[in-house]
Design a protein around this motif. Sequence first.
Motif, PDB file in Angstrom:
ATOM      1  N   HIS A 287       0.828  -1.043   0.039  1.00 37.91           N
ATOM      2  CA  HIS A 287       0.025  -0.060   0.039  1.00 37.91           C
ATOM      3  C   HIS A 287       0.916   1.269   0.207  1.00 37.91           C
ATOM      4  N   GLU A 288       1.719   1.305   0.986  1.00 37.75           N
ATOM      5  CA  GLU A 288       2.493   2.529   1.025  1.00 37.75           C
ATOM      6  C   GLU A 288       3.502   2.672  -0.131  1.00 37.75           C
ATOM      7  N   HIS A 291       1.903   4.231  -3.075  1.00 34.83           N
ATOM      8  CA  HIS A 291       1.647   5.683  -3.093  1.00 34.83           C
ATOM      9  C   HIS A 291       2.560   6.571  -3.818  1.00 34.83           C
ATOM     10  N   GLU A 310      -6.437   7.227  -2.211  1.00 32.27           N
ATOM     11  CA  GLU A 310      -6.460   5.909  -1.413  1.00 32.27           C
ATOM     12  C   GLU A 310      -7.213   4.831  -2.059  1.00 32.27           C
ATOM     13  N   TYR A 373     -11.203   4.573   2.903  1.00 38.80           N
ATOM     14  CA  TYR A 373     -10.362   3.446   2.818  1.00 38.80           C
ATOM     15  C   TYR A 373     -11.297   2.228   2.448  1.00 38.80           C
TER      16      TYR A 373
HETATM   17 ZN   LIG Z   1      -2.785   5.257   2.083  1.00 34.93          ZN
END
Ligand SMILES: [Zn+2]
Length: 859
Positions: A287-288, A291, A310, A373
């Motif tokens: 996930h990170e 980004h 997101e 989210y």
């Molecule tokens: Zn995020």
Amino acid sequence: MDYVYKRSEFKRPPAQLEHVDLKLSFYEDRVEASGTLHCRARETMREIALDCDGKKVTYPLDREYAAGEQFTVAVEHVSHPDGKRLEGIYRDVTPGEGRAPARPQQYMSQCQQYGFQRILPIIDDCTAKCTFRTVLEGDARYTHLISNGDLVEGMRLDDGRQRVVYEMRRPMAPYLFLACAGTWEVLADEVEYPDTHRKVKLEYLVPPGHLDGAREPMRILKESVLFQHELTGYEYPFEVYRTICMEKSLYGGMENTGNTTIITEAALIDDTIPDRRLVYAYGVIPHEYEHNHCGSGVTMETVFDMWLNEAYTVNVERAYLARVFGADYMRRGEIAALRGTGGAFAEEEAGMAGAVVREGVNDPDEVVDAITYDKAPEVLNTLRALIGADAYDAAWREYFRRFAGGNANTDDFLAVFSEVSGRDVRALIGPYLFSVGFPTVHAAWDWKDGRMTVSFTQDMGGSRSCATENPKGAHLSRPSFTIPVTWTAVKDGKDLCGGVFTLEPSDASMARTEFSAPFPVKPDFISWNRGGAFYGMLVPSATEEQLACQARTDPDGGNRVEAMGLLRDRNCTKTWLAIYQEIFADQSLDLGLKSELLAIPADSIDRHRRARVRENVQEMRALRRAAALKIGVAELASAVAQERDPPFDAAGGTRSCASDIVAAIKRRAYESCILQLLAAANVPESWAAIRAYLARATNITARLNALRALVASDDPERKETLEKAGVDLRKSLNGYISYLGLVANDPHADVFDAIAREEQREGWSITHPGLSRALYCGFAANGDQLWTPRGLAWLESTLVKYAEVSEYNAIRLLAPLAVWRRFEPGLRAEVKGLLERVAAKLPRDRYAFIGGKLAGLLA
Ligand SMILES: [Zn+2]
């Protein structure tokens, strides 16, 4: 409602920030910052308003600047982090605090959303994408001083201090800035792209002594980089990608271009990590990392577009998790989260939140919630179902191509998707994005003489009032959803055929929509909306017999679980118990699915029934007991008599094969169901079986599951056993967090004394988000004690005290109260009084965030 920040008031700042030169000096008690902002005027300017510590401060310019002219502003600021506000630069836990060797104060930064302005006055705006040259100075004993970009200089100074210089050459929004100083050990590796053979250096920074815990995360990270490249075509543009462990944070992780921070308890995978956290770790790493692409590369234009950052990123994370753990298994968990306490549906029903694209917020952290989210990724999935996967994928590629290096907002997104798909995407998903509430579709079918008729009616399950603004400015009385409803006809445990009905907005307004077609065979049942194809609820109209057949034979596991839940909701206890026993005896079932079929939560599918919170706990206990007695304690005991976990091997010995981990997680989930049944049986033989399991358990999750079951039972030695286990568990952060969860979840009335004791224990602090959340949110999930007069009194006083420390965390304690209007009259009155008293103690002028939530709940 009135908001501190309104979407309609956002516009591009009068000057574009182009470059920031800054210097940060870390001292034990403060951080000194100074810098020069290089700006270009968008309009004629004589002064500039900068964001500083939550306020706008106007600085005069030396002369008038015309549009297009460049100018600079010199700024400085000293921060004295207080340990409460985990924003800007703040004091993190220094490794080995209080022990030799003494280490300098650990500092971490968190700039999303308006954190940079707590470090230095700036144009704190997502569109202020600029380059940075950052000089960091601090104690020479720090192993690292880190910021974004490439390290271009590093030197030891004369006075026991050191200086490093970073250059960030690609424009980056200030919310992605990172500056930290601390003591870490580093696991270094690299990953090579198979097509270009370019290499990226990877560094994992861990607290001293925890290098082994980074080995498995590093493997996940390498796999994530290649997985994301394969899925999206993205290639990481910098030399180094760092993951940095932090202990105190409101969030699980934060993407700071090139320097992801992850809370230590999820960043390290060692023998103290429980399965739930392990799965989270598998998700937060990709996930990170994603980004860097969606967030750093293409950046949201304002906080109101954060859903764009997101939702896409969550779906990349979900795709990775689906590959590791299985798509069906993960999907069932996602749907359960959507429906559960604190989930998007409950938030919408409560009026606490709702529209993905909000009209306003009182605190930018408000958008870090289940709507952004969980709902937003579901809206994207609904869009994919409506326009088709090919158009959907092509539109995202175009979106990233068009806005690379810049910003994008919701209108940009809708325009690109409409253009690529040839559909009016605003009309298709506007109601999901701009309105509060989700659709509830009632589906019925009838077969007669070789003809099938299906019919649908809709109601607005998730809304209380829907006078929300639509993007064109007109006011809708109710959103008109376009809903893709998938169906599969099943006979004798096999899928006959299936398809999708698209309900158009004109089909709404409670009207019945009917479809009819020749259909040669009568199916046993229709399996609707498999895998939750649209954002909303589908309520099937089915007989008890059809539900029983579905619970036994639907090839779709999620709908088997759903059918079991519907049988429970309808009080078909005899049928439910008979199927339950069959499932228990079925040796061929995947243990993940089996554990979900056998789990008996204090919950229901029906949205109104969920609000019977006191009854649900009683019914759950009665059902668990009935199921345990029907199967028999001896049978249950033998089902958990074999604990087969191999010892943990950090070097990857037992973890080299992901499928082994997945199988073990599923087996432990199944065994946990059985342990809960043994606890419900609540006789000396069942206690002995739980104890025997505990004695054999080597895996942390197995131990915790056994302890949880023991604590839930009336075993006379349960307290002593937990006490003993606690000594060992508290030695690690993850163990401590898990231990606090066990304490807070105790269904017995002495839980309040136990919580009070933990609050006094040395090492626990209300300002430590991990430890305080474990204790407080753990109790908020304790359905046995929360709804007692003492439980509600505890919640009331804790809400006020916790809000003083962290409004963001305190809001989590409101989650169980969200649908209070649907509670039975007695409890409803109690909770209303509680909310009103808390709202009076947390006035909105001082507590904008939680005060706003309380106002929303009481409105
Ligand atoms: Zn995020």
